[in-house]
Design a protein around this motif. Structure first.
Motif, PDB file in Angstrom:
ATOM      1  N   PHE A   1       0.802  -1.219   0.000  1.00 37.25           N
ATOM      2  CA  PHE A   1       0.000   0.000   0.000  1.00 37.25           C
ATOM      3  C   PHE A   1       0.840   1.277   0.000  1.00 37.25           C
ATOM      4  CE2 PHE A   1      -3.329  -2.776   2.243  1.00 37.25           C
ATOM      5  CZ  PHE A   1      -3.866  -3.160   1.023  1.00 37.25           C
ATOM      6  N   ASP A   2       1.922   1.325   0.753  1.00 38.72           N
ATOM      7  CA  ASP A   2       2.739   2.544   0.798  1.00 38.72           C
ATOM      8  C   ASP A   2       3.326   2.862  -0.574  1.00 38.72           C
ATOM      9  OD1 ASP A   2       2.180   2.811   3.450  1.00 38.72           O
ATOM     10  OD2 ASP A   2       4.101   2.005   4.162  1.00 38.72           O
ATOM     11  N   GLN A   3       3.886   1.841  -1.225  1.00 35.65           N
ATOM     12  CA  GLN A   3       4.457   2.048  -2.559  1.00 35.65           C
ATOM     13  C   GLN A   3       3.365   2.398  -3.567  1.00 35.65           C
ATOM     14  OE1 GLN A   3       4.987  -0.519  -0.462  1.00 35.65           O
ATOM     15  NE2 GLN A   3       6.958  -1.547  -0.872  1.00 35.65           N
ATOM     16  N   ALA A   4       2.200   1.757  -3.417  1.00 37.31           N
ATOM     17  CA  ALA A   4       1.083   2.049  -4.324  1.00 37.31           C
ATOM     18  C   ALA A   4       0.633   3.492  -4.179  1.00 37.31           C
ATOM     19  CB  ALA A   4      -0.082   1.103  -4.043  1.00 37.31           C
ATOM     20  N   GLU A   5       0.535   3.967  -2.948  1.00 32.39           N
ATOM     21  CA  GLU A   5       0.102   5.345  -2.721  1.00 32.39           C
ATOM     22  C   GLU A   5       1.083   6.330  -3.335  1.00 32.39           C
ATOM     23  OE1 GLU A   5      -0.884   8.400   0.992  1.00 32.39           O
ATOM     24  OE2 GLU A   5      -0.656   6.242   1.368  1.00 32.39           O
ATOM     25  N   ALA A   6       2.381   6.083  -3.169  1.00 30.99           N
ATOM     26  CA  ALA A   6       3.398   6.978  -3.737  1.00 30.99           C
ATOM     27  C   ALA A   6       3.290   7.023  -5.256  1.00 30.99           C
ATOM     28  CB  ALA A   6       4.789   6.515  -3.312  1.00 30.99           C
ATOM     29  N   ALA A   7       3.091   5.853  -5.880  1.00 34.10           N
ATOM     30  CA  ALA A   7       2.992   5.797  -7.347  1.00 34.10           C
ATOM     31  C   ALA A   7       1.749   6.527  -7.841  1.00 34.10           C
ATOM     32  CB  ALA A   7       2.975   4.343  -7.814  1.00 34.10           C
ATOM     33  N   LEU A   8       0.614   6.328  -7.167  1.00 29.57           N
ATOM     34  CA  LEU A   8      -0.632   6.954  -7.603  1.00 29.57           C
ATOM     35  C   LEU A   8      -0.597   8.465  -7.399  1.00 29.57           C
ATOM     36  CD1 LEU A   8      -3.197   4.316  -6.254  1.00 29.57           C
ATOM     37  CD2 LEU A   8      -2.549   4.717  -8.640  1.00 29.57           C
ATOM     38  N   LEU A   9      -0.024   8.919  -6.296  1.00 30.11           N
ATOM     39  CA  LEU A   9       0.101  10.361  -6.073  1.00 30.11           C
ATOM     40  C   LEU A   9       0.984  11.002  -7.131  1.00 30.11           C
ATOM     41  CD1 LEU A   9       0.451  10.463  -2.180  1.00 30.11           C
ATOM     42  CD2 LEU A   9      -1.415  11.441  -3.523  1.00 30.11           C
ATOM     43  N   GLU A  10       2.073  10.321  -7.455  1.00 33.78           N
ATOM     44  CA  GLU A  10       2.979  10.840  -8.487  1.00 33.78           C
ATOM     45  C   GLU A  10       2.270  10.908  -9.843  1.00 33.78           C
ATOM     46  OE1 GLU A  10       7.050   9.353 -10.723  1.00 33.78           O
ATOM     47  OE2 GLU A  10       6.707   8.758  -8.639  1.00 33.78           O
ATOM     48  N   ALA A  11       1.509   9.863 -10.175  1.00 33.85           N
ATOM     49  CA  ALA A  11       0.801   9.846 -11.455  1.00 33.85           C
ATOM     50  C   ALA A  11      -0.264  10.935 -11.504  1.00 33.85           C
ATOM     51  CB  ALA A  11       0.162   8.474 -11.678  1.00 33.85           C
ATOM     52  N   ARG A  12      -1.010  11.106 -10.408  1.00 29.62           N
ATOM     53  CA  ARG A  12      -2.062  12.129 -10.402  1.00 29.62           C
ATOM     54  C   ARG A  12      -1.473  13.526 -10.592  1.00 29.62           C
ATOM     55  NH1 ARG A  12      -5.828  13.386  -5.215  1.00 29.62           N
ATOM     56  NH2 ARG A  12      -3.786  14.012  -4.441  1.00 29.62           N
ATOM     57  N   GLU A  13      -0.363  13.802  -9.917  1.00 28.60           N
ATOM     58  CA  GLU A  13       0.286  15.106 -10.060  1.00 28.60           C
ATOM     59  C   GLU A  13       0.752  15.330 -11.495  1.00 28.60           C
ATOM     60  OE1 GLU A  13       4.226  17.489  -8.386  1.00 28.60           O
ATOM     61  OE2 GLU A  13       3.519  15.688  -7.350  1.00 28.60           O
ATOM     62  N   ALA A  14       1.295  14.277 -12.092  1.00 25.53           N
ATOM     63  CA  ALA A  14       1.801  14.403 -13.469  1.00 25.53           C
ATOM     64  C   ALA A  14       0.650  14.623 -14.454  1.00 25.53           C
ATOM     65  CB  ALA A  14       2.590  13.151 -13.852  1.00 25.53           C
ATOM     66  N   PHE A  15      -0.469  13.909 -14.277  1.00 20.93           N
ATOM     67  CA  PHE A  15      -1.620  14.100 -15.174  1.00 20.93           C
ATOM     68  C   PHE A  15      -2.182  15.516 -15.034  1.00 20.93           C
ATOM     69  CE2 PHE A  15      -2.217   9.315 -15.198  1.00 20.93           C
ATOM     70  CZ  PHE A  15      -1.887   9.181 -16.537  1.00 20.93           C
ATOM     71  N   ALA A  16      -2.127  16.060 -13.827  1.00 19.05           N
ATOM     72  CA  ALA A  16      -2.566  17.447 -13.638  1.00 19.05           C
ATOM     73  C   ALA A  16      -1.668  18.393 -14.416  1.00 19.05           C
ATOM     74  CB  ALA A  16      -2.561  17.793 -12.157  1.00 19.05           C
ATOM     75  N   ARG A  17      -0.359  18.103 -14.426  1.00 17.06           N
ATOM     76  CA  ARG A  17       0.571  18.943 -15.195  1.00 17.06           C
ATOM     77  C   ARG A  17       0.282  18.834 -16.686  1.00 17.06           C
ATOM     78  NH1 ARG A  17       4.643  16.765 -11.789  1.00 17.06           N
ATOM     79  NH2 ARG A  17       5.438  15.511 -13.508  1.00 17.06           N
ATOM     80  N   TYR A  18      -0.142  17.642 -17.124  1.00 16.21           N
ATOM     81  CA  TYR A  18      -0.483  17.454 -18.535  1.00 16.21           C
ATOM     82  C   TYR A  18      -1.873  18.012 -18.861  1.00 16.21           C
ATOM     83  CZ  TYR A  18       3.471  14.492 -19.823  1.00 16.21           C
ATOM     84  OH  TYR A  18       4.724  14.033 -20.121  1.00 16.21           O
ATOM     85  N   GLU A  19      -2.529  18.585 -17.862  1.00 17.93           N
ATOM     86  CA  GLU A  19      -3.836  19.206 -18.040  1.00 17.93           C
ATOM     87  C   GLU A  19      -4.862  18.211 -18.603  1.00 17.93           C
ATOM     88  OE1 GLU A  19      -3.330  22.808 -20.242  1.00 17.93           O
ATOM     89  OE2 GLU A  19      -2.045  23.703 -18.729  1.00 17.93           O
ATOM     90  N   THR A  20      -4.891  17.026 -17.963  1.00 19.68           N
ATOM     91  CA  THR A  20      -5.866  15.987 -18.303  1.00 19.68           C
ATOM     92  C   THR A  20      -6.670  15.670 -17.041  1.00 19.68           C
ATOM     93  OG1 THR A  20      -4.138  14.327 -17.884  1.00 19.68           O
ATOM     94  CG2 THR A  20      -4.522  14.972 -20.168  1.00 19.68           C
ATOM     95  N   PRO A  21      -7.626  16.547 -16.668  1.00 18.28           N
ATOM     96  CA  PRO A  21      -8.314  16.398 -15.385  1.00 18.28           C
ATOM     97  C   PRO A  21      -9.126  15.125 -15.248  1.00 18.28           C
ATOM     98  CG  PRO A  21      -9.352  18.096 -16.753  1.00 18.28           C
ATOM     99  CD  PRO A  21      -8.071  17.752 -17.413  1.00 18.28           C
ATOM    100  N   LEU A  22      -9.719  14.632 -16.342  1.00 17.70           N
ATOM    101  CA  LEU A  22     -10.506  13.405 -16.231  1.00 17.70           C
ATOM    102  C   LEU A  22      -9.623  12.215 -15.857  1.00 17.70           C
ATOM    103  CD1 LEU A  22     -13.007  13.748 -19.214  1.00 17.70           C
ATOM    104  CD2 LEU A  22     -13.522  13.902 -16.778  1.00 17.70           C
ATOM    105  N   ILE A  23      -8.431  12.156 -16.448  1.00 17.69           N
ATOM    106  CA  ILE A  23      -7.500  11.082 -16.092  1.00 17.69           C
ATOM    107  C   ILE A  23      -7.042  11.246 -14.648  1.00 17.69           C
ATOM    108  CG2 ILE A  23      -5.286  10.005 -16.629  1.00 17.69           C
ATOM    109  CD1 ILE A  23      -7.235   9.451 -18.750  1.00 17.69           C
ATOM    110  N   ALA A  24      -6.720  12.491 -14.258  1.00 18.55           N
ATOM    111  CA  ALA A  24      -6.312  12.739 -12.870  1.00 18.55           C
ATOM    112  C   ALA A  24      -7.413  12.314 -11.905  1.00 18.55           C
ATOM    113  CB  ALA A  24      -5.971  14.219 -12.680  1.00 18.55           C
ATOM    114  N   CYS A  25      -8.669  12.499 -12.305  1.00 16.48           N
ATOM    115  CA  CYS A  25      -9.794  12.092 -11.465  1.00 16.48           C
ATOM    116  C   CYS A  25      -9.863  10.574 -11.332  1.00 16.48           C
ATOM    117  CB  CYS A  25     -11.089  12.632 -12.044  1.00 16.48           C
ATOM    118  SG  CYS A  25     -12.523  12.337 -10.989  1.00 16.48           S
ATOM    119  N   LEU A  26      -9.593   9.862 -12.429  1.00 14.01           N
ATOM    120  CA  LEU A  26      -9.575   8.397 -12.356  1.00 14.01           C
ATOM    121  C   LEU A  26      -8.509   7.919 -11.378  1.00 14.01           C
ATOM    122  CD1 LEU A  26      -9.998   7.376 -16.118  1.00 14.01           C
ATOM    123  CD2 LEU A  26     -11.648   7.036 -14.272  1.00 14.01           C
ATOM    124  N   VAL A  27      -7.353   8.557 -11.401  1.00 13.41           N
ATOM    125  CA  VAL A  27      -6.291   8.188 -10.457  1.00 13.41           C
ATOM    126  C   VAL A  27      -6.741   8.492  -9.025  1.00 13.41           C
ATOM    127  CG1 VAL A  27      -3.867   8.486  -9.832  1.00 13.41           C
ATOM    128  CG2 VAL A  27      -4.550   8.658 -12.224  1.00 13.41           C
TER     129      VAL A  27
END
Length: 594
Positions: free
Chosen positions: A493-519
């Motif tokens: 769970f700890d590693q999973a949380e770190a990966a998902l947080l990193e992905a959500r932040e990156a999708f926000a930078r790519y300005e893809t809010p629907l994908i960020a919402c899925l994460v």
């Protein structure tokens, strides 16, 4: 891949920043040296951030950022931004690159993200900084990084007009004979961006005004460069990169205007643009449509004596089919239907080439699949397979990946896996790199969604390698998201949380809010399993306001409000999360399209 001269511009501009990193590395404590070395090597990697830095350097100690700040005066994130912005200042002040080109070179996902970062760092927008820097340059006569052809073409114009002294003109002619031979010379023609002597004379005598405004000179230079590069029947890889780089310096409207005045004798430009439309569209679907449209426009400038009517009809059928594919990817399904209808009309005029008809059928399949007509999509793939076999073309990998995508979007992940595993058996070293990336990415996705986490984890390194070689930053972020789902499924769970947080932040930078919402929903499922209601409350509280401001689809907002209410009432369940996920997935599908 960056064009050679673009890479050299970046390397020159980054000299001082990279030298600063090397000096800091030399004086840093031993445990920080690998981090600084990694930053030097990957400074302009779009996915470079603190988490990636720590992960690739094997750092697990959370005190490292503090020690990093103590050693070099800035935390890792700020240090990376400082070095990038120093390079940005040089590129803005000393090159003629467009702002969006600078953003891409420095590793930013869009011009908007770069502009915000630069404004935050410098206190002024990139355009304002460039204007002031150029005003200083005019008084200080500072050299520029990217040499303009304006000075050279002006000198050539003056020589042709008899305005140079005899000795100076003779020197110029000697240089031209050595560097820019005539097309029928043993060296084979023209090079380095200047016209041959006869071509230059032709341009001057036809009234091209090089003594006018700087913009007119730039247009003349651009047209001359393009005509020189496009004078043959084919373009090698280096020429393709150069033509593409020249076009990228201009807006889409400027590109269309440039093409209207060009004259070419082969469809080389058309083939270059239609292929680039697919590459560009993977990251920016709207831009992919523009490039596909430009490819069609390029057919109008081909000398009609070079092609017969049937050949031109086949090319136009291809062009409209590629435009239909680009519009499908951009979500313009009605426009895609119109494009494919036009492609069919040109196919009827262009003979019975089975490979072209197969391409059109395969391109149509994603359109009808997006409309929910899964059986019809499979019929189109069957038709494409028959036509490819008739043409003697081996397209088994592409066809199997296409079938797998249809079954996946139909909700049949197990059947999708069967097709993908068969496709894996057909792959060899000659298989297109992006197709292999799509295959591995999709197989990892299906394994993860069906609970086969060990198999997914086994394929993940290969998918990462292919993403680094053939994908873009966006591909790597999607793989990080998948990694989070796999780790969550394995109970890490700890590693999973770190990966998902990193992905959500990156999708926000790519300005893809629907994908960020899925994460975010995947994070919600993780928090629910752990009973972390405070984190769930913070998470749900951030989603609805963001989507209300973005005027998201009504169904998405309703679903998210139901999610928020369930969190507030402590009644959230996996069913509610899955319902919200399915609603969002109507707009954003999970599999990459080959």
């Amino acid at each position: 891949m960056l064009a050679g001269h673009m890479q050299r511009i970046l390397e020159t501009a980054a000299t001082e920043s990279l030298e600063r990193i090397r000096r800091d590395q030399a004086g840093a404590p031993q445990r920080l040296k690998p981090l600084l070395a990694y930053i030097e090597e990957n400074l302009f990697d779009p996915s470079l951030d603190v988490n990636q830095l720590k992960r690739n350097c094997g750092v697990r100690d959370n005190s490292v950022p503090i020690q990093f700040h103590s050693a070099v005066g800035r935390p890792p994130h700020g240090y990376i931004e400082d070095r990038r912005m120093e390079t940005a200042c040089r590129l803005l002040g000393e090159s003629n690159l467009k702002i969006w080109q600078i953003a891409e070179l420095l590793g930013y996902s869009s011009i908007q993200v770069f502009s915000r970062a630069f404004s935050r760092w410098s206190g002024q927008r990139p355009t304002a900084y460039r204007k002031k820097a150029r005003q200083r340059t005019e008084t200080e006569a500072a050299p520029v990084l990217e040499e303009s052809l304006t000075a050279r073409t002006e000198k050539l114009r003056r020589a042709l007009a008899g305005e140079l002294a005899v000795e100076e003109a003779n020197d110029l002619i000697t240089q031209l004979r050595q560097m820019y031979p005539e097309p029928d010379s043993p060296n084979g023609g023209i090079a380095h961006g200047l016209p041959s002597r006869s071509a230059a004379v032709s341009h001057v005598e036809s009234g091209a005004s090089l003594a006018g405004a700087e913009d007119e000179a730039d247009v003349w230079e651009t047209k001359t460069q393009l005509e020189i590069l496009l004078h043959g029947d084919d373009l090698d890889e280096e020429q393709q990169d150069e033509v593409w780089t020249i076009l990228q310096r201009h807006s889409w409207r400027e590109q269309s205007s440039l093409l209207r005045d060009l004259r070419v004798t082969s469809p080389a430009l058309f083939h270059l643009l239609r292929m680039r439309s697919r590459l560009v569209g993977r990251d920016d679907p709207r831009r992919g449509v523009q490039v596909a449209d430009l490819a069609l426009k390029s057919l109008d400038i081909i000398d009609t004596t070079a092609l017969d009517r049937e050949e031109l009809a086949i090319l136009k059928a291809q062009g409209w089919a590629w435009l239909g594919s680009a519009r499908t990817l951009a979500g313009d399904l009605r426009g895609a239907e119109q494009a494919f209808a036009t492609a069919d009309r040109f196919l009827d005029l262009g003979g019975d080439d089975p490979s072209i008809r197969a391409d059109v059928a395969l391109f149509k399949a994603p359109l009808v699949r997006s409309q929910g007509h899964f059986d019809q999509a499979m019929e189109l793939i069957d038709e494409a397979e028959r036509l490819y076999a008739e043409a003697g073309a081996d397209m088994q990998t592409s066809l199997l990946v296409a079938r797998a995508t249809v079954r996946y979007e139909e909700g049949e992940a197990e059947q999708s896996i069967e097709f993908l595993e068969k496709a894996l058996e057909t792959v060899d070293e000659g298989t297109d790199g992006y197709l292999r990336l799509s295959l591995y990415h999709n197989l990892v996705t299906c394994y993860a969604e069906t609970g086969r986490y060990s198999q997914a984890l086994e394929l993940l390194p290969t998918a990462r390698k292919l993403s680094a070689e053939h994908g873009r930053g966006y591909n790597r972020v999607r793989l990080r998201w998948l990694e989070g789902l796999i780790l969550r499924g394995r109970g890490q769970f700890d590693q999973a949380e770190a990966a998902l947080l990193e992905a959500r932040e990156a999708f926000a930078r790519y300005e893809t809010p629907l994908i960020a919402c899925l994460v975010s929903l995947d994070l919600a499922a993780l928090f629910l399993r752990q009973g972390r209601w405070k984190e769930l409350a913070r998470l749900s509280g951030s989603l609805v306001p963001m989507f209300s401001a973005l005027e998201a689809h009504r169904e998405v907002l309703v679903s998210l409000k139901m999610f928020q209410k369930a969190v507030e009432e402590n009644t959230l369940s996996s069913v509610v999360i899955e319902q919200a996920r399915r609603t969002i997935q109507q707009s954003q599908k999970g599999l990459q399209r080959a």
